[in-house]
Enzyme design. Sequence first.
Site, mmCIF file in Angstrom:
data_model
loop_
_atom_site.group_PDB
_atom_site.id
_atom_site.type_symbol
_atom_site.label_atom_id
_atom_site.label_comp_id
_atom_site.label_asym_id
_atom_site.label_seq_id
_atom_site.Cartn_x
_atom_site.Cartn_y
_atom_site.Cartn_z
ATOM 1 N N ASN A 180 0.801 -1.228 0.000
ATOM 2 C CA ASN A 180 0.000 0.000 0.000
ATOM 3 C C ASN A 180 0.839 1.286 0.000
ATOM 4 O OD1 ASN A 180 0.708 -0.675 2.645
ATOM 5 N ND2 ASN A 180 -1.053 0.356 3.519
ATOM 6 N N LYS A 203 12.323 -7.883 0.608
ATOM 7 C CA LYS A 203 11.376 -8.546 -0.310
ATOM 8 C C LYS A 203 10.096 -7.706 -0.353
ATOM 9 C CE LYS A 203 8.067 -11.462 0.070
ATOM 10 N NZ LYS A 203 7.167 -10.888 -0.952
ATOM 11 N N GLY A 255 2.525 -6.269 7.053
ATOM 12 C CA GLY A 255 1.531 -7.036 6.308
ATOM 13 C C GLY A 255 0.380 -7.429 7.212
ATOM 14 N N SER A 256 -0.307 -8.485 6.830
ATOM 15 C CA SER A 256 -1.518 -8.878 7.562
ATOM 16 C C SER A 256 -1.171 -9.667 8.830
ATOM 17 C CB SER A 256 -2.382 -9.745 6.650
ATOM 18 O OG SER A 256 -1.679 -10.928 6.339
ATOM 19 N N VAL A 257 -2.145 -9.780 9.708
ATOM 20 C CA VAL A 257 -1.949 -10.526 10.952
ATOM 21 C C VAL A 257 -1.644 -11.992 10.638
ATOM 22 C CG1 VAL A 257 -3.053 -11.300 13.097
ATOM 23 C CG2 VAL A 257 -3.451 -8.974 12.253
ATOM 24 N N THR A 259 -0.234 -13.411 8.036
ATOM 25 C CA THR A 259 1.149 -13.630 7.583
ATOM 26 C C THR A 259 2.128 -13.308 8.706
ATOM 27 O OG1 THR A 259 0.402 -12.920 5.394
ATOM 28 C CG2 THR A 259 2.747 -13.204 5.682
ATOM 29 N N GLU A 278 4.516 -5.058 11.865
ATOM 30 C CA GLU A 278 3.576 -3.946 11.635
ATOM 31 C C GLU A 278 2.386 -4.539 10.899
ATOM 32 O OE1 GLU A 278 3.836 -1.036 12.800
ATOM 33 O OE2 GLU A 278 5.955 -0.753 13.268
ATOM 34 N N CYS A 312 -3.330 1.091 6.788
ATOM 35 C CA CYS A 312 -3.485 0.180 7.936
ATOM 36 C C CYS A 312 -4.165 0.859 9.117
ATOM 37 C CB CYS A 312 -2.122 -0.370 8.337
ATOM 38 S SG CYS A 312 -0.900 0.916 8.582
ATOM 39 N N GLU A 414 -10.998 -6.379 9.139
ATOM 40 C CA GLU A 414 -10.285 -5.332 8.404
ATOM 41 C C GLU A 414 -10.724 -5.365 6.939
ATOM 42 O OE1 GLU A 414 -6.019 -5.744 7.752
ATOM 43 O OE2 GLU A 414 -5.804 -3.567 7.870
ATOM 44 N N GLU A 491 8.167 1.793 14.455
ATOM 45 C CA GLU A 491 8.936 2.437 13.394
ATOM 46 C C GLU A 491 8.923 3.947 13.659
ATOM 47 O OE1 GLU A 491 7.176 0.399 9.828
ATOM 48 O OE2 GLU A 491 9.083 -0.670 9.841
HETATM 49 P P1 NAD Z 1 0.195 -9.863 3.319
HETATM 50 O O1 NAD Z 1 0.323 -10.327 4.726
HETATM 51 O O2 NAD Z 1 -0.627 -10.655 2.392
HETATM 52 O O3 NAD Z 1 1.652 -9.764 2.633
HETATM 53 C C1 NAD Z 1 2.671 -8.984 3.198
HETATM 54 C C2 NAD Z 1 4.014 -9.484 2.689
HETATM 55 O O4 NAD Z 1 4.259 -10.787 3.210
HETATM 56 C C3 NAD Z 1 4.101 -9.621 1.176
HETATM 57 O O5 NAD Z 1 5.374 -9.193 0.761
HETATM 58 C C4 NAD Z 1 3.927 -11.109 0.953
HETATM 59 O O6 NAD Z 1 4.488 -11.582 -0.258
HETATM 60 C C5 NAD Z 1 4.679 -11.649 2.166
HETATM 61 N N1 NAD Z 1 4.352 -13.032 2.550
HETATM 62 C C6 NAD Z 1 3.257 -13.758 2.241
HETATM 63 N N2 NAD Z 1 3.334 -14.974 2.835
HETATM 64 C C7 NAD Z 1 4.492 -15.010 3.539
HETATM 65 C C8 NAD Z 1 5.133 -15.966 4.372
HETATM 66 N N3 NAD Z 1 4.601 -17.177 4.615
HETATM 67 N N4 NAD Z 1 6.307 -15.638 4.949
HETATM 68 C C9 NAD Z 1 6.868 -14.438 4.742
HETATM 69 N N5 NAD Z 1 6.322 -13.482 3.959
HETATM 70 C C10 NAD Z 1 5.142 -13.752 3.356
HETATM 71 O O7 NAD Z 1 -0.311 -8.363 3.409
HETATM 72 P P2 NAD Z 1 -0.631 -7.365 2.207
HETATM 73 O O8 NAD Z 1 -1.905 -7.761 1.555
HETATM 74 O O9 NAD Z 1 0.575 -7.187 1.367
HETATM 75 O O10 NAD Z 1 -0.849 -5.990 2.998
HETATM 76 C C11 NAD Z 1 -2.069 -5.657 3.596
HETATM 77 C C12 NAD Z 1 -1.977 -5.867 5.087
HETATM 78 O O11 NAD Z 1 -0.833 -5.182 5.593
HETATM 79 C C13 NAD Z 1 -3.177 -5.265 5.803
HETATM 80 O O12 NAD Z 1 -3.559 -6.138 6.839
HETATM 81 C C14 NAD Z 1 -2.627 -3.982 6.381
HETATM 82 O O13 NAD Z 1 -3.303 -3.485 7.503
HETATM 83 C C15 NAD Z 1 -1.227 -4.374 6.707
HETATM 84 N N6 NAD Z 1 -0.357 -3.196 6.820
HETATM 85 C C16 NAD Z 1 0.104 -2.843 8.045
HETATM 86 C C17 NAD Z 1 0.878 -1.706 8.177
HETATM 87 C C18 NAD Z 1 1.415 -1.276 9.517
HETATM 88 O O14 NAD Z 1 2.334 -0.492 9.531
HETATM 89 N N7 NAD Z 1 0.875 -1.742 10.627
HETATM 90 C C19 NAD Z 1 1.195 -0.944 7.055
HETATM 91 C C20 NAD Z 1 0.711 -1.340 5.821
HETATM 92 C C21 NAD Z 1 -0.072 -2.468 5.703
#
Ligand code: NAD
Length: 518
Positions: A180, A203, A255-257, A259, A278, A312, A414, A491
Amino acid sequence: IEGTLSRSQYLCITIPPLIMSFSVPSDVAGGLYFLDGKRVSGEGEKTFPVYEPRSGTVVAQCPLASPSTVDAAVRAASAAHSEWGCKTELERAQVLHAAARLIRDNLEEIARAEVRCNGKPIYEARVDIASSADTLDYFAGIAPAVLQGDSMDLPGGPLTRFAYTRREPLGVVGCIGAWNYPFQTCMWKIAPALAAGNAVVYKPSPFAPASPVLLGEILTAAGLPAGVYQVVQGEGETGQALCEHPLIRKLSFTGSVATGQKVQQACASKNIKPVTLELGGKSALVIFADSEVKSTVAAAMLANFLNQGQVCTNATRVFVQRGILEEFTNELVKEANEKLVVGDPLNDNTRVGANINEGHLNRILGYVESAKKEGGTVLRGGVRVHPEGVENGFYLEPAVITGLNDDSTAVREEIFGACCLILPFDTEEEVVRRVNNTSFGLAAGVFSKNLARCHRIAAQLEAGTVFCNSYNDTEVNVPFGGYKNSGHGRENCPDTLKAYTQIKAVYVNVQDSLEHCF
Ligand code: NAD
């Protein structure tokens, strides 16, 4: 110079990197790996398609990094780390400040590339890129002061025994990003990591893979030694290989909770490494009836419609005290109708760009449908649109929905899209309980002219960031991170820099002999 400086001072002088007239290539499709100081295509049998969200077209096929590609990237970073980690903070800062200058000099080009990667409106991308340059300057600037060691006198006094501490880099840090804020998320991780003397293997999300590669070109032009910053591309398997690699000494993840849970487990599977997580959120904005309605509407817009709602910290749950519920709702819908221009994100007047991909757009539409089924009323938006010239992009008319209760799917989960849910409340005690009734804890906001109430509520809310009479502010010197399932670690603050180091304690006996107790 030799006549006026001591030898050690002489050795400390470094010549700032000579920056030729560098301009960032705007190519977001070719060469999506950054290895050993160069942009390269990468190798691998399996590939993933790279989309341009604004047009919905596939612009490249990118190879997925296998575990052996990840291994090679990490080992090269480890080798490069020995030189970078031995530099002083000031020497490293010169490179990072130079990179910040290059980013500002090339801001428009980088912002346009960011729009093509992610689909956000150009006016937002400019802010993201400018603030990313600030992040570099901030961490480069504070590193010499924050990373100093301490000295402690021990029993007997400094003439017999003392101890001191050193803050040392960890080695190679692995970073995994979401899509995002592709450039900014990368910067929030690598600026403190590099300023603290680490090497980084990054990555990106496969949905927005190019921005961290542009950053690699900028850092290299600014003088970063080859191999200190590496970018590999891939999905879960690639991320997993990075988390498990024994030479990775820390992992920072956004990323997401779901993952995040896998990442934390993988980081304890082969060796033990600290993890910054995060993660997602389900934040809330609380609006008391004594607030000025115009400002609360501005806050609700900021809390829901920036970056197509893919933020997020977004407060999809907007709790409004009954006294101003009708006025607030009418004003919000009016403002949204007037201001939310959906269109090609490269246009200056666009305020809502494209969602990241079709699957994600359909997920958001699914929440709109679930809201309708569970008793909600869609006051505006909530449908796919096809703006002129970019008809195949992933566009949603932002939604405003009322009539849901706290148990409905859209209120609990979410959404990560432009769906603002208006929820009425009566009392302070009630609203605090309802806001906290979630496993997430990223952010929350409160609006009231009664500042004592704002502070009282801020203290009770289970969230890493609370905005009083405002929403979605982000400053590089203010900690950012989650409570509860929204993650741990921070961060954007001095603690972040420290979290990319380890402390060594050195005990010193200055006497000629050591007495023992046996
Ligand atoms: P996601 O969890 O699907 O993917 C995040 C990253 O993890 C990607 O690079 C993905 O390729 C990688 N990934 C996937 N499976 C993995 C594994 N088994 N091991 C290691 N890495 C793996 O999330 P998304 O769809 O990319 O992002 C959206 C989510 O991120 C939302 O839940 C959003 O709230 C959250 N987010 C949080 C913040 C924060 O700062 N708290 C900021 C931005 C987005």
